[in-house]
Enzyme design. Structure first.
Site, PDB file in Angstrom:
ATOM      1  N   ASN A  85       0.828  -1.204   0.000  1.00  0.00           N
ATOM      2  CA  ASN A  85       0.000   0.000   0.000  1.00  0.00           C
ATOM      3  C   ASN A  85       0.863   1.256   0.000  1.00  0.00           C
ATOM      4  O   ASN A  85       0.440   2.306  -0.500  1.00  0.00           O
ATOM      5  CB  ASN A  85      -0.926   0.001   1.212  1.00  0.00           C
ATOM      6  CG  ASN A  85      -1.893   1.166   1.188  1.00  0.00           C
ATOM      7  OD1 ASN A  85      -2.697   1.310   0.272  1.00  0.00           O
ATOM      8  ND2 ASN A  85      -1.819   2.029   2.194  1.00  0.00           N
ATOM      9  N   VAL A 135       1.409   2.412  -3.410  1.00  0.00           N
ATOM     10  CA  VAL A 135       0.206   2.989  -4.018  1.00  0.00           C
ATOM     11  C   VAL A 135      -0.139   4.326  -3.379  1.00  0.00           C
ATOM     12  O   VAL A 135      -0.478   5.301  -4.066  1.00  0.00           O
ATOM     13  CB  VAL A 135      -0.987   2.015  -3.872  1.00  0.00           C
ATOM     14  CG1 VAL A 135      -2.268   2.633  -4.424  1.00  0.00           C
ATOM     15  CG2 VAL A 135      -0.688   0.701  -4.568  1.00  0.00           C
ATOM     16  N   ASP A 136      -0.043   4.376  -2.050  1.00  0.00           N
ATOM     17  CA  ASP A 136      -0.437   5.565  -1.306  1.00  0.00           C
ATOM     18  C   ASP A 136       0.618   5.838  -0.238  1.00  0.00           C
ATOM     19  O   ASP A 136       0.392   5.624   0.962  1.00  0.00           O
ATOM     20  CB  ASP A 136      -1.815   5.338  -0.666  1.00  0.00           C
ATOM     21  CG  ASP A 136      -2.342   6.567   0.051  1.00  0.00           C
ATOM     22  OD1 ASP A 136      -1.866   7.673  -0.254  1.00  0.00           O
ATOM     23  OD2 ASP A 136      -3.231   6.413   0.916  1.00  0.00           O
ATOM     24  N   PRO A 137       1.803   6.303  -0.629  1.00  0.00           N
ATOM     25  CA  PRO A 137       2.909   6.468   0.324  1.00  0.00           C
ATOM     26  C   PRO A 137       2.612   7.501   1.398  1.00  0.00           C
ATOM     27  O   PRO A 137       2.015   8.546   1.127  1.00  0.00           O
ATOM     28  CB  PRO A 137       4.080   6.907  -0.563  1.00  0.00           C
ATOM     29  CG  PRO A 137       3.444   7.492  -1.786  1.00  0.00           C
ATOM     30  CD  PRO A 137       2.184   6.710  -1.998  1.00  0.00           C
TER      31      PRO A 137
END
Length: 417
Positions: free
Chosen positions: A122, A125-127
């Site tokens: 994740n 994808v969404d740091p």
């Protein structure tokens, strides 16, 4: 803590769809009543595992878990090098879980590994970017519980100890009175925050959850570390060891450190702040085959003394010994590159608090500033080394533990009469 999964029945999975803006959750419930856990051991709680991507809630076996990893490589979503590393990580982690004697070890290992993979991927994808002062994230995803579950599965609680409970009582009382407390500790593994919390959660839950860790580069940048760090309160700094790793980023790192110092001073001025720092600047490394605390950096100890002294509220400095290296030993050398191999094992661990550092007594008669700072750092480090030797003995030699009443096990469930 929920009972371990019953070996007599295959647990059933119930997947609840996430509400908008919230993570999907997978609850593991035994299909038949679970057997009671050992009175002296904690079970791995799989009762309320969360998943950001529901895909990771499906695997129950090693084959199914590694099958997803393989498909990600084939789809070009994961480099083959990382696949090899994760296969290695899963294998040695499963071996650690099996050695613990927990029921359904393959299921436990797979579910915990799925939570790690879920959180790590994740980040691509969404740091998440850590601010100078980070508060642990509990909603919509509980990163604290996520980290505690993983670390707890590696702890042999029967052979773990908490040192000097009365000193921890004093710390709790000082914090409640609005004082500040700084723990000057040695640091051994990435699991140390989880170990600290597990050792204190039963007897001093506020200390376990409210402590703020001074965190360096690796724990807020390494993809495998970041999710665990997100579940802890942090003051984020760039250590001298890594400040110049990328020359063009040095100025930005120094600015981050400045902001962190401002945040720390603000917290100390408010009072009631507990801070954990490793003045060595990193994890201990073995000296041959012997593990012992690395020397403390005088500048790091002086920084904390200065911040505490300048605060509007009273403050205290306590050396603290940490024994945790067997559960997740670091590489034998200090490497700048991220992505180190993760080795795990099931082992006893422990923390032990030394007496409060008497700063005036340590620096008495030392007019030279550098000499005074060096003496203070050496005094703190020497106290940690002495306490570490006793802590090591209490953990690795159970026969000696009975004669060491300062080491207790408040995290163990009461034994049946």
């Amino acid at each position: 803590m929920a009972a371990s999964l019953a070996s007599s029945g295959r647990p059933a999975l119930a997947v609840r769809a996430a509400r908008p803006g919230r993570s999907a959750r997978v609850a593991v419930r035994a299909a038949a009543p679970a057997a009671a856990p050992s009175a002296s051991a904690k079970a791995v709680d799989l009762s309320d595992i969360q998943f950001i991507n529901p895909m990771w809630g499906q695997p129950r076996t090693e084959k199914e878990f590694l099958g997803i990893i393989t498909k990600m490589v084939e789809a070009g979503k994961l480099p083959p090098k990382l696949q090899a590393g994760w296969v290695d990580f899963y294998g040695n982690y499963r071996a650690a879980v099996e050695s613990s004697g927990v029921d359904s070890p393959e299921l436990v290992a797979t579910k915990v590994q799925c939570t790690i993979a879920d959180c790590v991927f994740n980040q691509f994808v969404d740091p998440y970017t850590f601010p100078s002062a980070h508060s642990r994230l509990l909603e919509p995803y509980n990163y604290y519980a996520f980290g505690q579950r993983y670390v707890g599965s590696l702890i042999d609680f029967d052979n773990s100890v908490l040192g000097h409970a009365r000193r921890w009582d004093a710390v709790a009382e000082q914090l409640a009175a609005g004082h500040n407390v700084v723990l000057l500790a040695n640091h051994q593994t990435e699991a140390d925050p989880g170990v600290f919390a597990h050792m204190l959660s039963a007897s001093h839950p506020g200390l376990a959850t409210d402590v703020i860790y001074v965190a360096g580069d690796r724990v807020v940048t390494d993809a495998l570390c970041k999710p665990f760090s997100m579940g802890r309160n942090l003051f984020c700094v760039h250590s001298k060891k890594h400040l110049g790793d990328v020359p063009e980023l040095k100025a930005a790192k120094m600015e981050t450190n400045r902001k962190t110092l401002v945040a720390m001073q603000r917290a100390f001025n408010k009072g009631g702040t507990l801070v954990w720092i490793a003045p060595s600047g990193g994890r201990d490394r073995p000296k041959g085959d012997v593990w012992s605390p690395d020397a403390f950096d005088a500048a790091a100890v002086e920084l904390m003394r200065n911040l505490v002294n300048r605060a509007k509220q009273p403050g205290h400095l306590y050396p603290m010994a940490m024994f945790s290296y067997p559960v997740m030993p670091p590489p034998k050398t200090v490497d700048k590159e991220l992505g180190e191999r993760r080795l795990t094992a099931w082992s006893g661990v422990g923390i032990s608090l030394c007496e409060e550092l008497d700063v005036p007594a340590v620096v008495e008669g030392l007019d030279d500033k550098d000499a005074a700072q060096a003496a203070l750092a050496h005094a703190a480090w020497s106290a940690v080394c002495d306490e570490y030797a006793r802590l090591d003995a209490a953990i690795t030699h159970p026969d000696k533990r009975a004669a060491m009443p300062e080491f207790t096990q408040p995290f163990l469930a009461p034994k049946a009469a």
